[in-house]
Scaffold this motif. Structure first.
Motif, PDB file in Angstrom:
ATOM      1  N   PHE A 150     -35.836 -39.531  46.855  1.00 26.34           N
ATOM      2  CA  PHE A 150     -37.163 -39.436  46.243  1.00 26.34           C
ATOM      3  C   PHE A 150     -37.885 -38.236  46.847  1.00 26.34           C
ATOM      4  O   PHE A 150     -37.477 -37.695  47.882  1.00 26.34           O
ATOM      5  N   ILE A 151     -38.933 -37.808  46.198  1.00 21.75           N
ATOM      6  CA  ILE A 151     -39.786 -36.749  46.730  1.00 21.75           C
ATOM      7  C   ILE A 151     -41.236 -37.147  46.496  1.00 21.75           C
ATOM      8  O   ILE A 151     -41.585 -37.647  45.421  1.00 21.75           O
ATOM      9  N   VAL A 152     -42.043 -36.994  47.512  1.00 22.70           N
ATOM     10  CA  VAL A 152     -43.473 -37.297  47.418  1.00 22.70           C
ATOM     11  C   VAL A 152     -44.216 -35.974  47.321  1.00 22.70           C
ATOM     12  O   VAL A 152     -44.077 -35.110  48.185  1.00 22.70           O
ATOM     13  N   ILE A 153     -44.972 -35.796  46.259  1.00 21.92           N
ATOM     14  CA  ILE A 153     -45.677 -34.538  46.036  1.00 21.92           C
ATOM     15  C   ILE A 153     -47.160 -34.800  45.791  1.00 21.92           C
ATOM     16  O   ILE A 153     -47.535 -35.829  45.242  1.00 21.92           O
ATOM     17  N   PRO A 154     -48.004 -33.848  46.196  1.00 24.13           N
ATOM     18  CA  PRO A 154     -49.440 -33.978  45.902  1.00 24.13           C
ATOM     19  C   PRO A 154     -49.723 -33.593  44.454  1.00 24.13           C
ATOM     20  O   PRO A 154     -48.867 -33.052  43.753  1.00 24.13           O
ATOM     21  N   ASP A 155     -50.941 -33.853  44.028  1.00 23.36           N
ATOM     22  CA  ASP A 155     -51.331 -33.577  42.641  1.00 23.36           C
ATOM     23  C   ASP A 155     -51.160 -32.105  42.281  1.00 23.36           C
ATOM     24  O   ASP A 155     -50.796 -31.774  41.147  1.00 23.36           O
ATOM     25  N   LYS A 156     -51.403 -31.209  43.229  1.00 23.62           N
ATOM     26  CA  LYS A 156     -51.326 -29.783  42.933  1.00 23.62           C
ATOM     27  C   LYS A 156     -49.898 -29.375  42.574  1.00 23.62           C
ATOM     28  O   LYS A 156     -49.686 -28.577  41.654  1.00 23.62           O
ATOM     29  N   VAL A 157     -48.914 -29.924  43.292  1.00 25.02           N
ATOM     30  CA  VAL A 157     -47.517 -29.616  42.989  1.00 25.02           C
ATOM     31  C   VAL A 157     -47.118 -30.250  41.663  1.00 25.02           C
ATOM     32  O   VAL A 157     -46.380 -29.661  40.869  1.00 25.02           O
ATOM     33  N   ASN A 158     -47.602 -31.451  41.408  1.00 22.20           N
ATOM     34  CA  ASN A 158     -47.332 -32.093  40.126  1.00 22.20           C
ATOM     35  C   ASN A 158     -47.885 -31.259  38.974  1.00 22.20           C
ATOM     36  O   ASN A 158     -47.266 -31.133  37.914  1.00 22.20           O
ATOM     37  N   ASN A 159     -49.042 -30.651  39.199  1.00 22.02           N
ATOM     38  CA  ASN A 159     -49.648 -29.785  38.200  1.00 22.02           C
ATOM     39  C   ASN A 159     -48.731 -28.601  37.888  1.00 22.02           C
ATOM     40  O   ASN A 159     -48.534 -28.229  36.722  1.00 22.02           O
ATOM     41  N   LEU A 160     -48.141 -28.009  38.937  1.00 16.39           N
ATOM     42  CA  LEU A 160     -47.226 -26.881  38.734  1.00 16.39           C
ATOM     43  C   LEU A 160     -45.981 -27.311  37.972  1.00 16.39           C
ATOM     44  O   LEU A 160     -45.473 -26.577  37.116  1.00 16.39           O
ATOM     45  N   LEU A 161     -45.476 -28.497  38.281  1.00 11.07           N
ATOM     46  CA  LEU A 161     -44.286 -28.996  37.591  1.00 11.07           C
ATOM     47  C   LEU A 161     -44.545 -29.163  36.096  1.00 11.07           C
ATOM     48  O   LEU A 161     -43.710 -28.817  35.255  1.00 11.07           O
ATOM     49  N   LEU A 162     -45.707 -29.696  35.775  1.00 11.10           N
ATOM     50  CA  LEU A 162     -46.035 -29.931  34.369  1.00 11.10           C
ATOM     51  C   LEU A 162     -46.231 -28.623  33.602  1.00 11.10           C
ATOM     52  O   LEU A 162     -46.101 -28.592  32.377  1.00 11.10           O
ATOM     53  N   LYS A 163     -46.532 -27.546  34.316  1.00 10.35           N
ATOM     54  CA  LYS A 163     -46.690 -26.240  33.681  1.00 10.35           C
ATOM     55  C   LYS A 163     -45.407 -25.414  33.734  1.00 10.35           C
ATOM     56  O   LYS A 163     -45.346 -24.351  33.125  1.00 10.35           O
ATOM     57  N   SER A 164     -44.411 -25.886  34.451  1.00  9.59           N
ATOM     58  CA  SER A 164     -43.180 -25.126  34.636  1.00  9.59           C
ATOM     59  C   SER A 164     -42.271 -25.270  33.417  1.00  9.59           C
ATOM     60  O   SER A 164     -42.613 -25.904  32.418  1.00  9.59           O
ATOM     61  N   ASP A 165     -41.066 -24.704  33.543  1.00 15.46           N
ATOM     62  CA  ASP A 165     -40.105 -24.775  32.437  1.00 15.46           C
ATOM     63  C   ASP A 165     -39.672 -26.211  32.141  1.00 15.46           C
ATOM     64  O   ASP A 165     -39.097 -26.478  31.081  1.00 15.46           O
ATOM     65  N   LEU A 166     -39.931 -27.132  33.057  1.00 17.04           N
ATOM     66  CA  LEU A 166     -39.541 -28.523  32.824  1.00 17.04           C
ATOM     67  C   LEU A 166     -40.283 -29.144  31.654  1.00 17.04           C
ATOM     68  O   LEU A 166     -39.892 -30.191  31.155  1.00 17.04           O
ATOM     69  N   ARG A 167     -41.377 -28.520  31.246  1.00 18.74           N
ATOM     70  CA  ARG A 167     -42.103 -29.081  30.099  1.00 18.74           C
ATOM     71  C   ARG A 167     -41.280 -28.963  28.822  1.00 18.74           C
ATOM     72  O   ARG A 167     -41.555 -29.624  27.823  1.00 18.74           O
ATOM     73  N   ASP A 168     -40.254 -28.080  28.852  1.00 16.63           N
ATOM     74  CA  ASP A 168     -39.325 -27.945  27.725  1.00 16.63           C
ATOM     75  C   ASP A 168     -38.222 -28.977  27.888  1.00 16.63           C
ATOM     76  O   ASP A 168     -37.391 -28.874  28.787  1.00 16.63           O
ATOM     77  N   ALA A 169     -38.200 -29.986  27.047  1.00 15.90           N
ATOM     78  CA  ALA A 169     -37.256 -31.101  27.191  1.00 15.90           C
ATOM     79  C   ALA A 169     -35.810 -30.646  27.091  1.00 15.90           C
ATOM     80  O   ALA A 169     -34.915 -31.293  27.651  1.00 15.90           O
ATOM     81  N   SER A 170     -35.565 -29.522  26.404  1.00 15.85           N
ATOM     82  CA  SER A 170     -34.181 -29.082  26.219  1.00 15.85           C
ATOM     83  C   SER A 170     -33.539 -28.659  27.533  1.00 15.85           C
ATOM     84  O   SER A 170     -32.310 -28.642  27.654  1.00 15.85           O
ATOM     85  N   ILE A 171     -34.346 -28.308  28.525  1.00 13.13           N
ATOM     86  CA  ILE A 171     -33.798 -27.879  29.813  1.00 13.13           C
ATOM     87  C   ILE A 171     -33.089 -29.028  30.516  1.00 13.13           C
ATOM     88  O   ILE A 171     -32.026 -28.875  31.113  1.00 13.13           O
ATOM     89  N   THR A 172     -33.674 -30.215  30.437  1.00 13.03           N
ATOM     90  CA  THR A 172     -33.086 -31.369  31.090  1.00 13.03           C
ATOM     91  C   THR A 172     -32.214 -32.182  30.146  1.00 13.03           C
ATOM     92  O   THR A 172     -31.500 -33.075  30.581  1.00 13.03           O
ATOM     93  N   GLY A 173     -32.261 -31.860  28.851  1.00 14.12           N
ATOM     94  CA  GLY A 173     -31.462 -32.610  27.881  1.00 14.12           C
ATOM     95  C   GLY A 173     -32.088 -33.930  27.489  1.00 14.12           C
ATOM     96  O   GLY A 173     -31.453 -34.739  26.797  1.00 14.12           O
ATOM     97  N   ASP A 174     -33.311 -34.172  27.914  1.00 10.29           N
ATOM     98  CA  ASP A 174     -33.982 -35.429  27.580  1.00 10.29           C
ATOM     99  C   ASP A 174     -34.632 -35.336  26.200  1.00 10.29           C
ATOM    100  O   ASP A 174     -34.827 -34.252  25.643  1.00 10.29           O
ATOM    101  N   GLY A 175     -34.947 -36.489  25.651  1.00  8.71           N
ATOM    102  CA  GLY A 175     -35.575 -36.521  24.338  1.00  8.71           C
ATOM    103  C   GLY A 175     -37.020 -36.099  24.366  1.00  8.71           C
ATOM    104  O   GLY A 175     -37.559 -35.630  23.362  1.00  8.71           O
ATOM    105  N   THR A 176     -37.673 -36.288  25.517  1.00  9.76           N
ATOM    106  CA  THR A 176     -39.072 -35.906  25.642  1.00  9.76           C
ATOM    107  C   THR A 176     -39.254 -35.112  26.923  1.00  9.76           C
ATOM    108  O   THR A 176     -38.465 -35.198  27.850  1.00  9.76           O
ATOM    109  N   SER A 177     -40.331 -34.371  26.989  1.00  8.71           N
ATOM    110  CA  SER A 177     -40.640 -33.583  28.181  1.00  8.71           C
ATOM    111  C   SER A 177     -41.006 -34.510  29.341  1.00  8.71           C
ATOM    112  O   SER A 177     -41.561 -35.596  29.142  1.00  8.71           O
ATOM    113  N   VAL A 178     -40.687 -34.065  30.554  1.00  9.59           N
ATOM    114  CA  VAL A 178     -41.056 -34.863  31.724  1.00  9.59           C
ATOM    115  C   VAL A 178     -42.557 -34.954  31.860  1.00  9.59           C
ATOM    116  O   VAL A 178     -43.047 -35.808  32.575  1.00  9.59           O
TER     117      VAL A 178
END
Length: 224
Positions: free
Chosen positions: A196-224
């Motif tokens: 597991f990884i524990v992250i503060p809100d600021k890092v979570n904010n960066l994740l949501l703005k990163s390339d992970l918002r594109d669901a095709s990168i992870t192969g999931d049906g929806t964005s993280v």
């Protein structure tokens, strides 16, 4: 504010029209606690009745040696140190409700106070326990040269923290950093299950703005 009336007309608001108090308290917004999700309570039952120290046994590492015909086998006597869980700290809350107030109020004040106190307790314990983990981190898992094998991953120091951004344009990309953290754990032979990884809100904010918002990168049906 009283309802407007014509001059000379009796205003009853002060004597006959009461102020109404809402029966719905505005509930405090509580931060999400993480300790309950990443810790276990396996030894809780052993300390409820007696004692202030729990000795936890650990499994030793078994040596694997190269074999040669005719070479006497070296016998190992496995042994490993115990881990001591010391019960040496406590937190408390104490709220008083006068009997008169209890019977005259139209709200279950004590229940609300206990709920609020329990949430405040969770947040405080989260902070205490997470901060207490820092001194126990292995030297090879922290600092500017982390990695038990490669010693080449920058996990940051108190004087030179790792600066993150969403995609690595100006600083270290948040996804790249998390991958590096995972590699450091790999080199330390930390089991991959239940990581597991524990992250503060600021890092979570960066994740949501990163390339992970594109669901095709992870192969999931929806964005993280």
């Amino acid at each position: 504010m009283a309802f407007p009336v014509n001059p000379g007309y009796t205003q009853y608001s002060g004597n006959f029209i009461p102020e109404i108090w809402s029966k719905k308290m505005i509930l405090s917004f509580y931060d999400a606690t993480v300790l309950a999700q990443i810790a276990n309570t396996d030894y809780e039952g052993e300390i409820k009745k007696e004692g202030d120290t729990v000795n936890i046994r650990t499994e030793p590492d078994i040596n694997v040696n190269s074999y040669q015909k005719g070479l006497p086998l070296v016998a190992q006597q496995p042994n490993s140190p115990k881990i001591q869980l010391l019960i040496d700290r406590g937190e408390y809350f104490n709220a008083v409700l006068d009997d008169v107030d209890k019977y005259q109020t139209d709200l279950p004040l004590m229940n609300r106070w206990m709920q609020n106190a329990s949430e405040q307790m969770k947040k405080k314990i989260d902070s205490i326990v997470l901060a207490g983990m820092l001194p126990d981190i292995a030297a090879t898992n922290k600092g500017a040269t982390a990695g038990a094998v490669s010693a080449s991953y920058n996990m940051g120091t108190s004087g030179a923290p790792v600066l993150l951004d969403k995609n690595g344009a100006t600083n270290t990309g948040v996804i790249d950093f998390i991958v590096d953290v995972n590699t450091v754990l790999d080199e330390a032979n930390v089991p991959e299950s239940d990581r597991f990884i524990v992250i503060p809100d600021k890092v979570n904010n960066l994740l949501l703005k990163s390339d992970l918002r594109d669901a095709s990168i992870t192969g999931d049906g929806t964005s993280v």
